[in-house]
Design a protein around this motif. Structure first.
Motif, PDB file in Angstrom:
ATOM      1  N   HIS A  30       0.618  -1.044  -0.081  1.00 59.42           N
ATOM      2  CA  HIS A  30      -0.117  -0.096   0.111  1.00 59.42           C
ATOM      3  C   HIS A  30       1.026   1.239   0.136  1.00 59.42           C
ATOM      4  O   HIS A  30       0.438   2.559   0.439  1.00 59.42           O
ATOM      5  N   LEU A  31       1.919   1.042  -0.707  1.00 55.54           N
ATOM      6  CA  LEU A  31       3.025   2.209  -0.537  1.00 55.54           C
ATOM      7  C   LEU A  31       2.357   3.648  -1.824  1.00 55.54           C
ATOM      8  O   LEU A  31       1.723   2.774  -2.561  1.00 55.54           O
ATOM      9  N   LYS A  32       2.497   4.581  -1.245  1.00 59.77           N
ATOM     10  CA  LYS A  32       2.070   5.471  -1.935  1.00 59.77           C
ATOM     11  C   LYS A  32       2.603   5.643  -3.730  1.00 59.77           C
ATOM     12  O   LYS A  32       3.928   5.321  -3.874  1.00 59.77           O
ATOM     13  N   GLY A  33       1.796   5.723  -4.637  1.00 59.51           N
ATOM     14  CA  GLY A  33       2.388   5.697  -6.191  1.00 59.51           C
ATOM     15  C   GLY A  33       2.569   4.295  -6.505  1.00 59.51           C
ATOM     16  O   GLY A  33       2.733   4.271  -7.699  1.00 59.51           O
ATOM     17  N   MET A  34       2.175   3.333  -5.894  1.00 61.88           N
ATOM     18  CA  MET A  34       2.239   1.847  -6.344  1.00 61.88           C
ATOM     19  C   MET A  34       1.199   1.552  -7.386  1.00 61.88           C
ATOM     20  O   MET A  34       1.243   0.734  -8.322  1.00 61.88           O
ATOM     21  N   ARG A  35       0.239   2.249  -7.432  1.00 63.03           N
ATOM     22  CA  ARG A  35      -0.894   2.274  -8.506  1.00 63.03           C
ATOM     23  C   ARG A  35      -0.294   2.529  -9.742  1.00 63.03           C
ATOM     24  O   ARG A  35      -0.795   2.024 -10.829  1.00 63.03           O
ATOM     25  N   ILE A  36       0.518   3.337  -9.932  1.00 66.31           N
ATOM     26  CA  ILE A  36       0.945   3.642 -11.051  1.00 66.31           C
ATOM     27  C   ILE A  36       1.860   2.571 -11.723  1.00 66.31           C
ATOM     28  O   ILE A  36       1.654   2.239 -12.860  1.00 66.31           O
ATOM     29  N   PHE A  37       2.609   1.913 -11.095  1.00 60.28           N
ATOM     30  CA  PHE A  37       3.356   0.604 -11.349  1.00 60.28           C
ATOM     31  C   PHE A  37       2.479  -0.679 -11.702  1.00 60.28           C
ATOM     32  O   PHE A  37       2.701  -1.184 -12.814  1.00 60.28           O
ATOM     33  N   GLN A  38       1.395  -0.633 -10.903  1.00 63.37           N
ATOM     34  CA  GLN A  38       0.333  -1.741 -11.257  1.00 63.37           C
ATOM     35  C   GLN A  38      -0.147  -1.414 -12.644  1.00 63.37           C
ATOM     36  O   GLN A  38      -0.376  -2.475 -13.254  1.00 63.37           O
ATOM     37  N   PHE A  39      -0.445  -0.212 -12.976  1.00 61.75           N
ATOM     38  CA  PHE A  39      -1.042   0.028 -14.164  1.00 61.75           C
ATOM     39  C   PHE A  39      -0.218  -0.114 -15.372  1.00 61.75           C
ATOM     40  O   PHE A  39      -0.305  -0.468 -16.576  1.00 61.75           O
TER      41      PHE A  39
END
Length: 319
Positions: A124-133
């Motif tokens: 749940h680190l900040k900005g991890m959604r970008i890498f997942q995308f």
């Protein structure tokens, strides 16, 4: 009064079988109506399956025991001669060998890479959604688009891969024209193309693991690697099993990237079963032989899937 009380139970008991019979008949009618209604709702899907799946399958069986002319019309009945020709052909076994090697190069590597990326981005680190995308992006690209992108990367003179090799003093590689590198090159492209799907499925499996398990393992002094190998991976085994089956089936059905990048060459080094089938049926117009090869390929995939369920599913932990 006592006589009435004696007569009422007798009257009720005399009527109860009739009521039960009527109720049973009503339930049976309702069940038939619900079944009929279900088939009515399924009829559009059944019609599509009949037109695009069942009819082509029956036509394939029919063509496999016949010889056809260049227009695809039936010329003569040959029985199992097409199958005999396949199993006595060196090209079939060469294509089978190439397909097996292609599967070994793409399936384990693709699953391991997707699992590594899913494990690294499952927090749940900040900005991890970008890498997942970013890691999920290949799933939105078609086979043709992906193959054209990698064709530019593999270009012998202006391709990015050879440019990076030249930066470190390594001679350029003939990625798609050298028999030693062609299959490996197509495998690299296939791994990247399937990475998005594998990553999404495995990441979903990791997200299904409760956080309490991680907390309990941390309290017991288990490190990240040990926790993942001994605790998380067994819980993830149903997802890995599913991805493995789908990936193997996809590897045996690979065609688009091979047709665009190498066309089965050079020297038949990337001539997998599906491309051999395509050449017999749509290049040489031997639709009978092509149909027989399609049935053989179907049987191989079916046998491999059954073997996986019989042998490897016992190591899958569903709870």
């Amino acid at each position: 009064m006592n006589t009435m009380e004696r007569d009422l139970p007798l009257k009720t008991s005399a009527q109860s079988p009739v009521h039960i019979q009527n109720k049973t008949r009503t339930l049976s009618v309702q069940k038939w109506i619900e079944t009929l209604l279900g088939y009515v709702f399924l009829s559009p899907s059944l019609l599509l399956f009949a037109v695009f799946l069942f009819y082509p399958l029956l036509q394939t069986f029919y063509l496999s025991v016949h010889e056809t002319d260049p227009r695809g019309r039936i010329a003569s009945y040959v029985g199992f001669d097409n199958f005999v020709a396949i199993f006595t052909s060196e090209r079939f076994y060469k294509s089978l060998e190439v397909t097996g090697l292609f599967t070994l190069l793409t399936v384990p590597t693709g699953i391991a890479l997707a699992l590594l990326l899913a494990a690294l981005t499952h927090n749940h680190l900040k900005g991890m959604r970008i890498f997942q995308f970013i890691f999920s992006l290949p799933v939105v690209l078609s086979v043709g688009t992906s193959a054209v992108i990698w064709m530019m990367l593999f270009h012998p003179s202006v391709g990015m891969l050879n440019y990076l090799l030249s930066c470190v003093g390594i001679a350029p590689v003939a990625w798609l024209t050298d028999p030693r590198w062609a299959l490996l090159s197509v495998s690299m492209m296939t791994i990247w193309m399937n990475l998005g799907f594998n990553y999404i499925v495995l990441l979903s499996g990791l997200q299904g693991v409760p956080d309490d398990i991680y907390d309990s393992a941390k309290i017991d002094g288990s490190g990240p690697v040990r926790t993942f190998v001994q605790i998380i991976f067994p819980l993830l085994s149903p997802t890995v099993f599913f991805v493995t089956i789908v990936s193997i089936i996809g590897a045996f059905q690979s065609f688009g990237q091979i047709h665009i990048l190498t066309r089965g060459g050079p020297v038949n080094s990337t001539d997998v079963l599906v491309y051999s089938l395509y050449q017999d049926a749509f290049i040489n117009f031997r639709f009978g032989t092509g149909s027989a090869q399609a049935l053989v390929l179907f049987a191989l995939i079916l046998i491999l899937t059954i073997v996986q369920f019989k042998v490897f599913e016992r190591n899958v932990h569903y709870q």
